[in-house]
Scaffold this active site. Structure first.
Site, short mmCIF file in Angstrom:
data_model
loop_
_atom_site.label_atom_id
_atom_site.label_comp_id
_atom_site.label_asym_id
_atom_site.label_seq_id
_atom_site.Cartn_x
_atom_site.Cartn_y
_atom_site.Cartn_z
N ALA A 133 -47.89 7.74 -29.57
CA ALA A 133 -49.08 6.97 -29.19
C ALA A 133 -49.95 7.87 -28.32
O ALA A 133 -49.46 8.84 -27.73
CB ALA A 133 -48.66 5.73 -28.42
N GLY A 152 -44.36 7.29 -31.26
CA GLY A 152 -44.95 6.53 -32.36
C GLY A 152 -44.94 7.30 -33.68
O GLY A 152 -44.93 6.70 -34.75
N GLU A 177 -41.63 6.71 -35.00
CA GLU A 177 -41.57 5.30 -35.43
C GLU A 177 -42.31 5.10 -36.77
O GLU A 177 -41.87 4.31 -37.61
CB GLU A 177 -42.16 4.40 -34.35
CG GLU A 177 -41.26 4.35 -33.11
CD GLU A 177 -41.93 3.65 -31.93
OE1 GLU A 177 -42.98 4.15 -31.46
OE2 GLU A 177 -41.42 2.61 -31.50
N GLU A 193 -40.26 8.52 -25.10
CA GLU A 193 -40.91 7.55 -24.22
C GLU A 193 -40.23 7.44 -22.86
O GLU A 193 -40.89 7.27 -21.83
CB GLU A 193 -40.94 6.16 -24.88
CG GLU A 193 -41.92 6.03 -26.06
CD GLU A 193 -41.32 6.42 -27.39
OE1 GLU A 193 -40.25 7.05 -27.41
OE2 GLU A 193 -41.95 6.10 -28.43
#
Ligand code: COA
Length: 260
Positions: A66, A111, A114, A134
């Site tokens: 992200a 992300g 992911e 993270e």
């Protein structure tokens, strides 16, 4: 279709999505997540597209997570909404009903990892680095990582990756089943596209039902999953492609599947 942060190309029945923010290692800002949503919906509707490849622009990164600039300034309530929205978009790719292949050309972190996890299959360049860092930012994955990683590689290995935040190599990812194949970086896109083209030649409805049976089946009891399988097997037996596939076998020729 126009996107601010993606390139979308077609090569026959294969569509290639390239996350295109190389200046920030293809970090997934909210606008990119929205572009991915629009691309997923368009590709789902397009019957001419039978398989999709997702990759990142440049040689260094698939997606480095992200966008930390955006994450850093969100309120808790808004962050939760953004996570739900991202989860929804990644769910769309997981359940697109067509194979989606992540061509991991470098960093797939946070992300980015992911997004790769939500894909049907993952092909990694030998130079790829994969992880869920993270924890090192004092946060947790928010786009399905805690759930999909544990389902894909098992609880113990997933917890180690999530809690250490370490990056693993493509070879290590292959060993734990996080990726399906590792190929030389120079061949990544052509190999991923060849795999996509191979899958695009299969019977589309059977492909869709296999993805549905596996995805849905993992969320229910074994018995219910088998019942779902039998039901989809019954449905697929009503297709023209089933008749074509069995007839072609008996006539010793290649089947011509039409998705009907
Ligand atoms: N969000 C926003 N910007 C990012 C980013 C992210 N997730 N990842 C990289 N960038 C930016 C960097 O800030 C840098 O910008 P700058 O040139 O304006 O300084 C640029 O991309 C290049 O990254 P840089 O860190 O200089 O490259 P590197 O080769 O030294 O390191 C990484 C590569 C991937 C190890 C490192 O960028 C990194 O750790 N990124 C964050 C990964 C992460 O924690 N993801 C989860 C986010 S929730």
């Amino acid at each position: 279709m126009d996107f601010d942060n993606l390139l979308l190309e077609r090569d026959g029945a294969v569509a290639v999505i390239t996350v295109n923010r190389p200046q920030v290692l293809n970090a997934l800002n909210f606008s990119t997540i929205d572009d991915l949503r629009r691309a997923a919906l368009a590709l789902k509707q397009d019957a001419g597209v039978r398989a999709i490849v997702i990759t990142g622009a440049g040689e260094k990164s698939f997606a480095a997570g992200a966008d930390i600039n955006e994450i850093a300034v969100q309120s808790p309530a808004h962050t939760k909404e953004l996570a739900l929205r991202g989860q929804h978009v990644f769910d769309l790719f997981e359940n697109l009903g067509k194979p989606v292949i992540a061509a991991i050309n470098g960093y797939a972190l946070g992300g980015g990892c992911e997004l790769a996890l939500a894909c049907t299959l993952r092909v990694a360049a030998d130079t790829a680095r994969i992880g869920q860092p993270e924890i090192n930012l004092g946060i947790i994955p928010g786009y399905g990582g805690t759930q999909r990683l544990a389902r894909l590689v098992g609880k113990g290995v997933a917890l180690e990756l999530l809690l250490t935040g370490k990056q693993i190599t493509a070879a290590e990812a292959l060993q734990i089943g996080l990726v399906n194949r590792v190929v030389p970086a120079a061949r990544l896109l052509s190999d991923a596209k060849a795999l996509a083209a191979e899958l695009a030649g299969k019977a589309p409805i059977a492909v869709q039902y296999i993805i549905e049976a596996v995805n849905r089946g993992l969320e229910v009891s074994f018995d219910t999953g088998q019942f779902l399988e039998a039901t989809l097997f019954g449905l697929v037996a009503s297709t023209d492609d089933m008749r074509e596939g069995t007839k072609a076998f008996l006539e010793k020729r290649k089947p011509d599947f039409r998705g009907r």
